[in-house]
Motif scaffolding. Structure first.
Motif, mmCIF file in Angstrom:
data_model
loop_
_atom_site.group_PDB
_atom_site.id
_atom_site.type_symbol
_atom_site.label_atom_id
_atom_site.label_comp_id
_atom_site.label_asym_id
_atom_site.label_seq_id
_atom_site.Cartn_x
_atom_site.Cartn_y
_atom_site.Cartn_z
ATOM 1 N N GLU A 161 0.831 -1.197 0.000
ATOM 2 C CA GLU A 161 0.000 0.000 0.000
ATOM 3 C C GLU A 161 0.869 1.252 0.000
ATOM 4 N N PRO A 162 0.416 2.327 -0.642
ATOM 5 C CA PRO A 162 1.217 3.562 -0.627
ATOM 6 C C PRO A 162 1.264 4.175 0.761
ATOM 7 N N LYS A 163 2.349 4.845 1.052
ATOM 8 C CA LYS A 163 2.505 5.508 2.346
ATOM 9 C C LYS A 163 1.598 6.735 2.403
ATOM 10 N N THR A 164 0.858 6.834 3.470
ATOM 11 C CA THR A 164 -0.088 7.937 3.634
ATOM 12 C C THR A 164 0.332 8.823 4.799
ATOM 13 N N ASP A 165 -0.202 10.007 4.795
ATOM 14 C CA ASP A 165 0.073 10.970 5.855
ATOM 15 C C ASP A 165 -0.836 10.666 7.052
ATOM 16 N N LYS A 166 -0.246 10.470 8.211
ATOM 17 C CA LYS A 166 -1.036 10.139 9.407
ATOM 18 C C LYS A 166 -1.958 11.284 9.800
ATOM 19 N N GLU A 167 -1.477 12.514 9.664
ATOM 20 C CA GLU A 167 -2.328 13.656 10.003
ATOM 21 C C GLU A 167 -3.552 13.714 9.090
ATOM 22 N N MET A 168 -3.349 13.406 7.810
ATOM 23 C CA MET A 168 -4.478 13.416 6.885
ATOM 24 C C MET A 168 -5.459 12.299 7.213
ATOM 25 N N GLU A 169 -4.965 11.140 7.611
ATOM 26 C CA GLU A 169 -5.848 10.040 7.985
ATOM 27 C C GLU A 169 -6.668 10.390 9.220
ATOM 28 N N GLU A 170 -6.034 11.002 10.217
ATOM 29 C CA GLU A 170 -6.770 11.415 11.411
ATOM 30 C C GLU A 170 -7.816 12.465 11.077
ATOM 31 N N LEU A 171 -7.492 13.352 10.153
ATOM 32 C CA LEU A 171 -8.448 14.378 9.756
ATOM 33 C C LEU A 171 -9.654 13.753 9.051
ATOM 34 N N LEU A 172 -9.408 12.787 8.166
ATOM 35 C CA LEU A 172 -10.512 12.131 7.467
ATOM 36 C C LEU A 172 -11.381 11.328 8.426
ATOM 37 N N LEU A 173 -10.779 10.681 9.415
ATOM 38 C CA LEU A 173 -11.548 9.939 10.410
ATOM 39 C C LEU A 173 -12.410 10.867 11.252
ATOM 40 N N ALA A 174 -11.866 12.057 11.588
ATOM 41 C CA ALA A 174 -12.637 13.017 12.373
ATOM 42 C C ALA A 174 -13.837 13.540 11.578
ATOM 43 N N VAL A 175 -13.625 13.810 10.282
ATOM 44 C CA VAL A 175 -14.730 14.282 9.447
ATOM 45 C C VAL A 175 -15.788 13.189 9.286
ATOM 46 N N LYS A 176 -15.341 11.952 9.112
ATOM 47 C CA LYS A 176 -16.277 10.833 8.992
ATOM 48 C C LYS A 176 -17.086 10.645 10.260
ATOM 49 N N LYS A 177 -16.442 10.807 11.416
ATOM 50 C CA LYS A 177 -17.133 10.667 12.693
ATOM 51 C C LYS A 177 -18.157 11.780 12.880
ATOM 52 N N TYR A 178 -17.815 12.981 12.451
ATOM 53 C CA TYR A 178 -18.733 14.108 12.581
ATOM 54 C C TYR A 178 -20.000 13.889 11.764
ATOM 55 N N TRP A 179 -19.838 13.492 10.505
ATOM 56 C CA TRP A 179 -21.011 13.298 9.655
ATOM 57 C C TRP A 179 -21.795 12.057 10.047
ATOM 58 N N ALA A 180 -21.143 11.067 10.636
ATOM 59 C CA ALA A 180 -21.883 9.921 11.153
ATOM 60 C C ALA A 180 -22.796 10.335 12.300
ATOM 61 N N THR A 181 -22.308 11.248 13.128
ATOM 62 C CA THR A 181 -23.121 11.754 14.224
ATOM 63 C C THR A 181 -24.317 12.559 13.719
ATOM 64 N N VAL A 182 -24.055 13.412 12.729
ATOM 65 C CA VAL A 182 -25.144 14.215 12.168
ATOM 66 C C VAL A 182 -26.183 13.325 11.494
ATOM 67 N N GLY A 183 -25.725 12.312 10.739
ATOM 68 C CA GLY A 183 -26.663 11.425 10.080
ATOM 69 C C GLY A 183 -27.490 10.598 11.054
ATOM 70 N N ALA A 184 -26.856 10.138 12.140
ATOM 71 C CA ALA A 184 -27.590 9.360 13.132
ATOM 72 C C ALA A 184 -28.640 10.215 13.844
#
Length: 472
Positions: A133-156
């Motif tokens: 797998e390609p090397k990814t930026d950890k900060e970017m991964e944490e940011l995407l997880l935070a955005v996903k968690k936020y919209w999951a909360t709004v959708g629920a």
């Protein structure tokens, strides 16, 4: 000719009010209604890879993130990558002075744009499925997880509010206590599940949650090399290529990596009627099969209206428009067409179709009252044997209304007076027809077919919008 056979020029009105060509509609033989892709219920049956046709279950799809583990797409042109075998000579550790060993290795290459994994400095592998797998930026991964968690909360929370609105509010507290104590009903289980999801993700409301990503008015300046050195467009990635890797965001073509192929689903379509829950489309479960267990498309049951020829429309003059009506079934049926008068009809009777109709179409009273009989089509065996049971029935057609008749097709003549210049002439029709019954299909006598069909079947009707082109 290509414009004449354009299916978008004749649109049928669905039960929900949307308009689509006949080839994009479905028909329910139980509730006798036309359905479209917007109002039907979509149910996924199985997931599979469109390249290797490997079937995957639901839990595995979530683990694999809806991606295939062995198939890749080209990051440059989005075509499928193929694994190519190469042989590499290596030194034998047991006998360094002896003959070298032949080792097989694989690398990915695109047969369309000739991109390969070696362009991205990805080393060759010995096993076809061991691509790193390609090397990814950890900060970017944490940011995407935070955005996903936020919209999951709004959708629920929105789902919770939609469920609670279905129940009337009562003043008695005892009623609410008894209501939430009933755990056997699936409705209350879903409420409890949504409530638990909200409590697990965040205890705050969506209005109190602050988005993790904020917009900035200032952006980073461009590097000096953009102004001092010539720009090689082929070496810079496009916007779609960068979005394909949100955690990597490659800026140059050398940073591109193979993309795992997204899985495809086979889905069933179900009628959304209040008293009807029957399947309209049911595909085979095997991914390699293209057949259907059930395929109730409207084009196989509903008569099709088309423009027989492009009408010559002249301003303020009576013009003739010839329409062809085709019977797709094997039994004789009767159809009736009536024009929609844009001056007399109201929005309550025809809906928003009144806003698109700008010209009135004149139809002979014979087509409006009595209708016209259309024979059934002949299959290949009957044509080879020389049979023509439709020809046994003699039709007394009015030549001023019925221009021509074929095996399962009639050509009817209508008239109109265009009064708009520079705009498309749009006309509307009320189309009445009948679906076939099993008794009518089994009987080969045309007169008996028509009688059984009219006595046992329920007539159907829809509104048709026709695009006749521009007047000159």
């Amino acid at each position: 000719m290509a414009l004449l056979f354009n299916v978008e020029r004749v649109k049928y009105t669905c039960t929900c009010g949307n308009r689509f060509p006949l080839c994009k509609l479905y028909v329910c033989r139980y509730c006798r209604e036309l359905r479209c892709k917007i109002c039907v219920s979509h149910e996924p049956d199985n997931f599979y890879c469109p390249h290797c046709t490997d079937g995957i279950t639901g839990p595995e799809v979530r683990e694999r993130k809806n991606q295939c583990l062995s198939c890749f797409n080209c990051p440059s042109c989005n075509n499928t990558l193929t694994a190519r075998l190469t042989t590499v000579q290596t030194t034998n550790p047991e006998n360094p002075t002896g003959e070298p060993l032949q080792r097989k290795q694989y690398y990915l290459v695109c047969a369309c744009c000739r991109w390969s994994s070696r362009d991205a400095d990805i080393p060759d592998v010995q096993n076809h499925g061991s691509w790193r797998e390609p090397k990814t930026d950890k900060e970017m991964e944490e940011l995407l997880l935070a955005v996903k968690k936020y919209w999951a909360t709004v959708g629920a929370e929105e789902a919770m509010e939609a469920q609670t609105k279905k129940f009337p509010k009562r003043k008695s507290y005892a009623y609410k206590r008894d209501l939430f104590q009933r755990r056997r009903s699936s409705i209350y289980k879903s409420l409890a599940k949504n409530n638990a999801t909200i409590s697990d993700t965040s205890a705050q409301k969506s209005s109190e949650i602050k988005p993790t990503v904020e917009a900035f008015s200032e952006v980073d300046p461009l590097p000096e090399s953009y102004w001092t050195q010539p720009l090689n467009v082929n070496a810079v990635t496009s916007l779609s290529q960068r979005i394909a890797f949100p955690s990597l965001m490659p800026e140059t073509a050398a940073e591109l990596h193979p993309m795992r192929k997204t899985l495809t689903i086979k889905r069933s379509l179900r009628c959304p009627g209040a008293d009807c829950d029957h399947n309209l489309v049911k595909p085979e479960y095997v991914p390699q099969s293209i057949k259907f267990k059930l395929h109730l498309v409207a084009q196989l049951f509903v008569p099709e209206i088309r423009l027989a020829c492009q009408p010559s429309l002249e301003m303020e003059k009576e013009s003739v428009c010839v329409l062809s009506i085709t019977n797709p079934t094997d039994s004789i049926i009767r159809v009736r067409i009536a024009p929609i008068d844009c001056d007399e009809e109201t929005e309550e009777s025809v809906g928003d179709l009144i806003d698109e109709i700008n010209t009135n179409l004149s139809v002979a009273p014979l087509l409006q009252d009595e209708g016209v009989e259309i024979g059934g089509k002949l299959n290949g065996l009957e044509l080879a044997a020389g049979e023509s049971f439709n020809g046994e029935r003699q039709y007394s057609d009015d030549s001023s209304v019925i221009v021509q008749r074929k095996i399962n097709k009639v050509f009817v003549k209508t008239t109109l007076v265009p009064n708009l210049l520079g705009e498309k002439i749009m006309v509307g029709l009320n189309f009445h027809f009948q679906l076939l019954t099993d008794d009518a299909i089994a009987n080969k006598d045309p007169s008996v077919q028509l009688k059984l069909n009219e006595e046992n079947s329920t007539p159907m009707s829809t509104r048709v919008l026709l695009d006749l082109g521009f007047a000159h």
